[in-house]
Design a protein around this motif. Sequence first.
Motif, PDB file in Angstrom:
ATOM      1  N   ASP A 175       0.740  -1.145  -0.041  1.00  0.00           N
ATOM      2  CA  ASP A 175       0.139   0.079  -0.015  1.00  0.00           C
ATOM      3  C   ASP A 175       0.806   1.290  -0.147  1.00  0.00           C
ATOM      4  O   ASP A 175       0.684   2.320  -0.619  1.00  0.00           O
ATOM      5  CB  ASP A 175      -0.949  -0.024   1.197  1.00  0.00           C
ATOM      6  CG  ASP A 175      -0.161  -0.211   2.406  1.00  0.00           C
ATOM      7  OD1 ASP A 175       0.973  -0.437   2.653  1.00  0.00           O
ATOM      8  OD2 ASP A 175      -0.874  -0.167   3.486  1.00  0.00           O
ATOM      9  N   VAL A 205      -3.931  -5.204  -2.365  1.00  0.00           N
ATOM     10  CA  VAL A 205      -5.166  -4.341  -2.554  1.00  0.00           C
ATOM     11  C   VAL A 205      -6.054  -4.517  -1.320  1.00  0.00           C
ATOM     12  O   VAL A 205      -6.039  -5.684  -0.844  1.00  0.00           O
ATOM     13  CB  VAL A 205      -5.954  -4.813  -3.518  1.00  0.00           C
ATOM     14  CG1 VAL A 205      -5.151  -4.482  -5.053  1.00  0.00           C
ATOM     15  CG2 VAL A 205      -6.735  -6.060  -3.874  1.00  0.00           C
ATOM     16  N   ASP A 206      -6.470  -3.584  -0.763  1.00  0.00           N
ATOM     17  CA  ASP A 206      -7.505  -3.820   0.389  1.00  0.00           C
ATOM     18  C   ASP A 206      -8.852  -3.369  -0.025  1.00  0.00           C
ATOM     19  O   ASP A 206      -9.859  -3.382   0.811  1.00  0.00           O
ATOM     20  CB  ASP A 206      -6.807  -2.918   1.498  1.00  0.00           C
ATOM     21  CG  ASP A 206      -6.723  -1.540   1.112  1.00  0.00           C
ATOM     22  OD1 ASP A 206      -7.309  -1.017   0.335  1.00  0.00           O
ATOM     23  OD2 ASP A 206      -5.896  -0.709   2.004  1.00  0.00           O
ATOM     24  N   ARG A 207      -9.347  -3.096  -1.268  1.00  0.00           N
ATOM     25  CA  ARG A 207     -10.612  -2.749  -1.609  1.00  0.00           C
ATOM     26  C   ARG A 207     -10.631  -3.572  -2.927  1.00  0.00           C
ATOM     27  O   ARG A 207      -9.792  -3.818  -3.856  1.00  0.00           O
ATOM     28  CB  ARG A 207     -10.937  -1.281  -1.997  1.00  0.00           C
ATOM     29  CG  ARG A 207     -10.545  -0.411  -0.719  1.00  0.00           C
ATOM     30  CD  ARG A 207     -10.990   1.150  -0.985  1.00  0.00           C
ATOM     31  NE  ARG A 207     -10.527   1.809  -1.998  1.00  0.00           N
ATOM     32  CZ  ARG A 207      -9.539   2.264  -2.322  1.00  0.00           C
ATOM     33  NH1 ARG A 207      -8.577   2.322  -1.579  1.00  0.00           N
ATOM     34  NH2 ARG A 207      -9.405   2.666  -3.512  1.00  0.00           N
ATOM     35  N   LEU A 208     -12.057  -3.907  -3.025  1.00  0.00           N
ATOM     36  CA  LEU A 208     -12.444  -4.654  -4.492  1.00  0.00           C
ATOM     37  C   LEU A 208     -12.487  -3.552  -5.625  1.00  0.00           C
ATOM     38  O   LEU A 208     -11.877  -4.007  -6.845  1.00  0.00           O
ATOM     39  CB  LEU A 208     -13.705  -5.234  -4.579  1.00  0.00           C
ATOM     40  CG  LEU A 208     -14.010  -6.130  -3.432  1.00  0.00           C
ATOM     41  CD1 LEU A 208     -15.466  -6.788  -3.195  1.00  0.00           C
ATOM     42  CD2 LEU A 208     -13.106  -7.190  -3.576  1.00  0.00           C
ATOM     43  N   ASP A 209     -12.480  -2.142  -5.543  1.00  0.00           N
ATOM     44  CA  ASP A 209     -12.133  -1.349  -6.751  1.00  0.00           C
ATOM     45  C   ASP A 209     -10.823  -1.540  -7.212  1.00  0.00           C
ATOM     46  O   ASP A 209     -10.501  -1.346  -8.325  1.00  0.00           O
ATOM     47  CB  ASP A 209     -12.769   0.130  -6.497  1.00  0.00           C
ATOM     48  CG  ASP A 209     -12.043   0.840  -5.265  1.00  0.00           C
ATOM     49  OD1 ASP A 209     -12.104   0.031  -4.216  1.00  0.00           O
ATOM     50  OD2 ASP A 209     -11.424   1.732  -5.473  1.00  0.00           O
ATOM     51  N   GLN A 210      -9.763  -1.522  -6.199  1.00  0.00           N
ATOM     52  CA  GLN A 210      -8.580  -1.719  -6.392  1.00  0.00           C
ATOM     53  C   GLN A 210      -8.318  -2.891  -7.259  1.00  0.00           C
ATOM     54  O   GLN A 210      -7.512  -3.007  -7.956  1.00  0.00           O
ATOM     55  CB  GLN A 210      -7.737  -1.619  -5.151  1.00  0.00           C
ATOM     56  CG  GLN A 210      -7.627  -0.125  -4.601  1.00  0.00           C
ATOM     57  CD  GLN A 210      -6.593  -0.245  -3.532  1.00  0.00           C
ATOM     58  OE1 GLN A 210      -6.928  -1.272  -2.656  1.00  0.00           O
ATOM     59  NE2 GLN A 210      -5.673   0.584  -3.258  1.00  0.00           N
ATOM     60  N   LEU A 225      -4.705 -10.013  -1.157  1.00  0.00           N
ATOM     61  CA  LEU A 225      -6.050  -9.485  -0.606  1.00  0.00           C
ATOM     62  C   LEU A 225      -5.646  -9.042   0.793  1.00  0.00           C
ATOM     63  O   LEU A 225      -5.967  -9.873   1.709  1.00  0.00           O
ATOM     64  CB  LEU A 225      -7.318 -10.272  -0.893  1.00  0.00           C
ATOM     65  CG  LEU A 225      -7.471 -10.768  -2.350  1.00  0.00           C
ATOM     66  CD1 LEU A 225      -8.567 -11.823  -2.528  1.00  0.00           C
ATOM     67  CD2 LEU A 225      -7.638  -9.714  -3.124  1.00  0.00           C
ATOM     68  N   MET A 228      -9.146  -8.195   4.204  1.00  0.00           N
ATOM     69  CA  MET A 228     -10.558  -8.127   3.734  1.00  0.00           C
ATOM     70  C   MET A 228     -11.469  -9.189   4.580  1.00  0.00           C
ATOM     71  O   MET A 228     -10.840 -10.404   4.800  1.00  0.00           O
ATOM     72  CB  MET A 228     -10.689  -8.605   2.330  1.00  0.00           C
ATOM     73  CG  MET A 228     -10.185  -7.876   1.392  1.00  0.00           C
ATOM     74  SD  MET A 228     -10.398  -8.253  -0.273  1.00  0.00           S
ATOM     75  CE  MET A 228      -9.577  -6.658  -1.291  1.00  0.00           C
ATOM     76  N   LYS A 232     -15.897 -10.384   1.227  1.00  0.00           N
ATOM     77  CA  LYS A 232     -15.144  -9.630   0.277  1.00  0.00           C
ATOM     78  C   LYS A 232     -14.130 -10.548  -0.453  1.00  0.00           C
ATOM     79  O   LYS A 232     -13.930 -10.288  -1.651  1.00  0.00           O
ATOM     80  CB  LYS A 232     -14.168  -8.416   0.712  1.00  0.00           C
ATOM     81  CG  LYS A 232     -15.451  -7.235   0.943  1.00  0.00           C
ATOM     82  CD  LYS A 232     -14.495  -5.940   1.491  1.00  0.00           C
ATOM     83  CE  LYS A 232     -15.391  -4.860   1.904  1.00  0.00           C
ATOM     84  NZ  LYS A 232     -14.805  -3.804   2.441  1.00  0.00           N
TER      85      LYS A 232
END
Length: 286
Positions: A175, A205-210, A225, A228, A232
């Motif tokens: 990150d 990544v820590d978000r699904l949009d990423q 991931l 999460m 998720k």
Amino acid sequence: MSPRAKSTPLPDLILEPLVRAALMEDLGTYGDITTRTVIPAGTTYSAQLNAREPGIVSGLQIAALAFRLVDPALKITAHKADGDVIAPGDLLMEIKGDAASILSGERVALNFAGRMSGIATLTAAFVAETRGTDTRVTCTRKTTPGLRIVEKQAVLHGGGLNHRFSLSDAILIKDNHIAAAGGVRPVLQSVKAQASHMIRCEIEVDRLDQLAEVLDEGGADVVLLDNMDTEKLSKAVEMTARQVVLEASGNMKLDRIAEVAATGVDYISSGALTHSARVLDLGLDF
């Protein structure tokens, strides 16, 4: 516990500097003054390295090396091998010869064997929680400074896999890299422009949009991931449809491993395997 697959022993040449440093630390500037004071010169004895609780043994190769470095004349007989399942009372190793030499190497041998067996045992517990799935358990770089190679070997003895050994093994974009470089796309574009074709790339990544950005841009072999929840993670598996390898990480405690493995992720990485393992109780008895 079921028997573990054996990993190839490390060359003593690699282990010797670690064990020699530990012996020098323990022997200090003047050696084992207690033993030299109370044990008559020439006294010989037979000692047994025994298990005092159940688990997976690791570090026997290192323990034997510790005794040999103190006294090459000691006769060492292995009764168990690294990676074996052990029970209380099991004889792991016999050491015969000069009593003073055995006593001088005892603590270093036990420190290594107990620590590594604890890691192997905890790893085996994590692996057991993934039974019936294709998910594999792997360690991280959260290791004791200077002992990474032997702690990662203990993970193998417990049935787990190894993540990178060093920063030079592979590209792992975290990150903070993403923040400093300006986003997911810029870091992946830089990797595609500069990285050798021989080097694999993982991105956190820590978000699904990423994750969607990663899949759209391309350039990553593995996606980590991070932190999460289980819902998720399941969505991430659906989104990727096996386009990339997925590694779940962050807050991966033993009581959560089964439900995470059930999502279909390829790997679960946990720093706890090496930084939070309890020392397994082993003892040396004369």
